[in-house]
Write an enzyme that holds these catalytic residues in place. Structure first.
Site, mmCIF file in Angstrom:
data_model
loop_
_atom_site.group_PDB
_atom_site.id
_atom_site.type_symbol
_atom_site.label_atom_id
_atom_site.label_comp_id
_atom_site.label_asym_id
_atom_site.label_seq_id
_atom_site.Cartn_x
_atom_site.Cartn_y
_atom_site.Cartn_z
ATOM 1 N N CYS A 1 23.980 1.913 3.253
ATOM 2 C CA CYS A 1 25.294 2.548 3.443
ATOM 3 C C CYS A 1 26.239 1.694 4.284
ATOM 4 O O CYS A 1 27.416 2.024 4.414
ATOM 5 C CB CYS A 1 25.131 3.930 4.054
ATOM 6 S SG CYS A 1 24.297 5.083 2.944
ATOM 7 N N HIS B 1 39.771 7.937 -6.092
ATOM 8 C CA HIS B 1 39.838 6.494 -6.343
ATOM 9 C C HIS B 1 40.509 5.745 -5.189
ATOM 10 O O HIS B 1 41.314 4.838 -5.401
ATOM 11 C CB HIS B 1 40.506 6.190 -7.691
ATOM 12 C CG HIS B 1 39.611 6.526 -8.833
ATOM 13 N ND1 HIS B 1 39.471 7.805 -9.308
ATOM 14 C CD2 HIS B 1 38.781 5.754 -9.576
ATOM 15 C CE1 HIS B 1 38.613 7.807 -10.298
ATOM 16 N NE2 HIS B 1 38.171 6.576 -10.482
ATOM 17 N N GLU C 1 27.581 13.981 -1.875
ATOM 18 C CA GLU C 1 27.749 12.595 -2.317
ATOM 19 C C GLU C 1 26.853 12.292 -3.513
ATOM 20 O O GLU C 1 27.140 11.392 -4.284
ATOM 21 C CB GLU C 1 27.376 11.630 -1.189
ATOM 22 C CG GLU C 1 28.316 11.664 -0.029
ATOM 23 C CD GLU C 1 27.912 10.712 1.075
ATOM 24 O OE1 GLU C 1 28.792 10.335 1.864
ATOM 25 O OE2 GLU C 1 26.722 10.330 1.170
#
Length: 118
Positions: free
Chosen positions: A25, A69, A108
């Site tokens: 991550c 985005h 997520e």
């Protein structure tokens, strides 16, 4: 107590730079996020709703315009852009506009959820 929920989706990147460099991550990566907003009320309104789902349209617009985005570190202005921090951010945004907001959950991945419920 009556509870309703509505789900919203967006795709975005983030990077958790405070993690060790070898942590996956810590690298720039992205997710297809799911945001679930929960509204609660002890009594229904005159139409029989906690709140009309149509009244959550501003949240969809906010997510589409500010988050979809995008690079979330830039959007939120810090490098701790975890699902937990996103859940709190969306809770505070919703609570200011929809007083019935009782919780927000953020996913997520299909197997992970973070929830903010004060």
């Amino acid at each position: 107590m009556f509870r309703i929920t509505k789900e919203f989706h967006f795709s975005a990147s983030h990077q958790l730079t405070s993690l060790p460099p070898e942590h996956q991550c810590a690298r720039l990566h992205g997710h297809n996020y799911v945001v679930e907003v929960e509204l609660s009320a002890e009594m229904l309104n005159e139409h029989g709703f906690v709140r009309d789902y149509h009244e959550l349209a501003p949240l969809k617009h906010y997510i589409d315009e500010a988050f979809d985005h995008r690079h979330l570190n830039d959007v939120l202005g810090h490098d701790r852009v975890t699902a937990e921090c996103l859940a709190q951010h969306f809770y505070e945004w919703c609570k200011a506009r929809l007083p019935e907001t009782s919780a927000v959950r953020v996913s997520e991945t299909a197997k992970t959820w973070a929830e903010y419920r004060p």
